[in-house]
Design a protein around this motif. Structure first.
Motif, PDB file in Angstrom:
ATOM      1  N   UNK A   1     -28.855   3.849 -13.973  1.00 58.39           N
ATOM      2  CA  UNK A   1     -27.825   2.806 -14.540  1.00 58.39           C
ATOM      3  C   UNK A   1     -28.050   1.736 -13.647  1.00 58.39           C
ATOM      4  N   UNK A   2     -28.190   1.813 -12.330  1.00 62.99           N
ATOM      5  CA  UNK A   2     -28.209   0.829 -11.552  1.00 62.99           C
ATOM      6  C   UNK A   2     -29.531  -0.195 -11.901  1.00 62.99           C
ATOM      7  N   UNK A   3     -30.667   0.375 -12.220  1.00 67.13           N
ATOM      8  CA  UNK A   3     -31.750  -0.384 -12.598  1.00 67.13           C
ATOM      9  C   UNK A   3     -31.327  -1.260 -14.046  1.00 67.13           C
ATOM     10  N   UNK A   4     -30.640  -0.352 -14.804  1.00 66.70           N
ATOM     11  CA  UNK A   4     -30.277  -0.967 -16.100  1.00 66.70           C
ATOM     12  C   UNK A   4     -29.327  -2.031 -15.926  1.00 66.70           C
TER      13      UNK A   4
ATOM     14  N   UNK B   1     -22.802   7.765  -8.467  1.00 67.12           N
ATOM     15  CA  UNK B   1     -22.657   7.436 -10.191  1.00 67.12           C
ATOM     16  C   UNK B   1     -21.490   6.567 -10.267  1.00 67.12           C
ATOM     17  N   UNK B   2     -20.516   6.739  -9.548  1.00 66.84           N
ATOM     18  CA  UNK B   2     -19.003   5.732  -9.877  1.00 66.84           C
ATOM     19  C   UNK B   2     -19.549   4.332  -9.407  1.00 66.84           C
ATOM     20  N   UNK B   3     -20.302   4.138  -8.291  1.00 64.01           N
ATOM     21  CA  UNK B   3     -20.692   3.029  -7.848  1.00 64.01           C
ATOM     22  C   UNK B   3     -21.723   2.253  -8.865  1.00 64.01           C
ATOM     23  N   UNK B   4     -22.824   3.026  -9.384  1.00 64.22           N
ATOM     24  CA  UNK B   4     -23.674   2.606 -10.185  1.00 64.22           C
ATOM     25  C   UNK B   4     -22.935   2.241 -11.556  1.00 64.22           C
ATOM     26  N   UNK B   5     -22.174   2.774 -12.269  1.00 62.02           N
ATOM     27  CA  UNK B   5     -21.108   2.801 -13.384  1.00 62.02           C
ATOM     28  C   UNK B   5     -20.560   1.371 -13.120  1.00 62.02           C
ATOM     29  N   UNK B   6     -19.717   1.140 -12.006  1.00 66.49           N
ATOM     30  CA  UNK B   6     -19.098   0.128 -11.907  1.00 66.49           C
ATOM     31  C   UNK B   6     -19.798  -1.264 -11.828  1.00 66.49           C
ATOM     32  N   UNK B   7     -20.929  -1.133 -11.102  1.00 69.50           N
ATOM     33  CA  UNK B   7     -21.989  -2.068 -11.105  1.00 69.50           C
ATOM     34  C   UNK B   7     -22.381  -2.502 -12.576  1.00 69.50           C
TER      35      UNK B   7
END
Length: 162
Positions: A56-59, A139-145
């Motif tokens: 998710x962070x890469x995306x 996961x929460x951090x990546x999702x919010x980003x």
């Protein structure tokens, strides 16, 4: 189609905190009752969420670049609006799943940490719970980003609206 286009509201941190707290309390109660009949928690139990968080962070960085450069559309090298909408839906769902998982691992740890000196199983299960908690937070951090990166940029006065 992004967050601003349909009037969707950004995920509220307070909602995620409440979800995590409810999950933590429920898990703590269940662990107190059923811990003796549970299988051991392996160290890698929650580690799979790290892979989702990285993806998710890469995306998010790809989407951020395309949105920033106004490469949103149906062209060959453009970010299709449906892809942006799907990414937003993924981000919102992942934030909720990650938050609930944070609560689960917190509930487990709240039970395990005081029991480590009494129960050998609790001492063995604690590292897996910490790994799971770290993955859930990631996961929460990546999702919010990712959700943040899906926002349409504000039009500046010197640029015409598209």
């Amino acid at each position: 189609m992004t967050e601003n286009d349909k009037g969707l509201k950004p995920t509220r941190i307070s909602e995620l905190v409440v979800l995590a707290a409810v999950a933590a309390v429920a898990t703590w109660i269940l662990i107190r009752v059923f811990y003796g009949s549970m299988p051991p928690i392996p160290v890698y139990a929650g580690a799979s969420l790290y892979f989702v968080a990285v993806a998710e962070a890469v995306f998010a960085f790809v989407i951020r670049s395309r949105v920033k450069n106004r490469q949103v559309g149906d062209g060959l090298r453009q970010l299709h609006p449906i892809t942006a909408a799907r990414a937003l839906a993924l981000a919102k769902a992942s934030a909720l799943v990650g938050s609930a998982t944070v609560g689960v691992w917190v509930g487990v740890l709240v039970y395990l940490i005081p029991q480590r000196s009494v129960l050998q199983a609790a001492a063995s299960d604690t590292p897996g719970a910490w790994v799971g908690l770290g993955a859930a937070i990631a996961l929460v951090a990546a999702a919010l980003w990712l959700e943040h990166c899906c926002k349409t940029p504000e039009d500046t006065p010197d640029e015409p609206a598209h």
